[in-house]
Design a protein around this motif. Structure first.
Motif, mmCIF file in Angstrom:
data_model
loop_
_atom_site.group_PDB
_atom_site.id
_atom_site.type_symbol
_atom_site.label_atom_id
_atom_site.label_comp_id
_atom_site.label_asym_id
_atom_site.label_seq_id
_atom_site.Cartn_x
_atom_site.Cartn_y
_atom_site.Cartn_z
ATOM 1 N N LEU A 168 0.828 -1.211 0.000
ATOM 2 C CA LEU A 168 0.000 0.000 0.000
ATOM 3 C C LEU A 168 0.860 1.257 0.000
ATOM 4 O O LEU A 168 0.567 2.234 -0.719
ATOM 5 N N GLU A 220 1.148 4.142 -3.120
ATOM 6 C CA GLU A 220 0.880 5.559 -2.908
ATOM 7 C C GLU A 220 1.903 6.457 -3.588
ATOM 8 O O GLU A 220 1.646 7.648 -3.778
ATOM 9 N N GLY A 280 -1.336 4.415 3.717
ATOM 10 C CA GLY A 280 -0.821 3.054 3.802
ATOM 11 C C GLY A 280 -0.279 2.728 5.179
ATOM 12 O O GLY A 280 -0.500 1.628 5.699
#
Length: 213
Positions: A66, A70, A170
């Motif tokens: 995650l 990003e 994240g």
């Protein structure tokens, strides 16, 4: 805990008359003690924590995925895809391992109920009292409550302390997921300890003892 390491089920009711009553009672006490150790022993608690650690390890890869996604560039997407594949590669076998453990727990519970019902409650008060395992149940409860508290602190603490200019989505998602793993593990342990103690109280409360209360 392979199936062959579990005690056998009790003989059917119509065959018990052919067995020596003292031998059956000794087998019942020994097998119930062994099954209770499988259900609520230290090894079982460590296996539960080990499964949680594997889930946390797999979730850490997804958290890094995650964070990489990003970044929004091609390299971040590539690295994030690799981390995601590693994460699912850990989480999927961990899920099968957890399901296997749940199935073994169900087998142990069925054998416990079968052996407990093989004789009227109160025939062996000393053995039945040990099966309540108040010390082990308390140990499971206290350690599980500790995990629940740690999980809630990690989840809510990370969400409350997150800052838009210092933390990414994240990172927050990773800590919330990690806290949820700890919290759910603690709930499972506490529920298992409480369920075993409740079952032992119901299974080994004979008519005479109910009348005396």
């Amino acid at each position: 805990m392979p199936r062959r390491h579990l005690p056998p089920p009790p003989p059917p009711a119509h065959l018990r008359a052919w067995h020596d009553a003292a031998v059956l009672q000794d087998d019942r006490a020994r097998f119930l003690t062994e099954l209770a150790r499988h259900s609520l022993g230290l090894t079982r608690l460590l296996l539960l924590w080990s499964a949680a650690a594997v889930f946390a390890f797999g979730w850490s890869f997804l958290g890094m995925a995650l964070m990489s996604f990003e970044q929004g560039d091609g390299l971040g997407l590539l690295i994030g895809g690799a981390f995601a594949a590693l994460g699912f590669g850990v989480l999927v076998p961990a899920g099968f391992w957890f399901a296997w453990g749940a199935r073994r727990d169900r087998e142990v519970r069925q054998l416990l109920c079968a052996w407990a019902d093989s004789e009227p409650a109160g025939n062996d008060p000393a053995a039945e009292a040990r099966l309540r395992a108040p010390g082990r149940s308390l140990g499971w409860l206290l350690s599980s409550f500790g995990l629940c508290a740690a999980g809630l602190w990690v989840s809510f603490g990370s969400a409350a302390s997150a800052r838009p200019d210092g933390d990414t989505y994240g990172e927050v998602a990773y800590y919330i997921g990690l806290g949820m793993i700890l919290w759910i593990t603690g709930l499972l342990g506490a529920g298992k300890a409480a369920a075993h103690y409740r079952w032992a109280l119901r299974a080994f409360t004979g008519p005479g003892r109910r009348a005396s209360r």
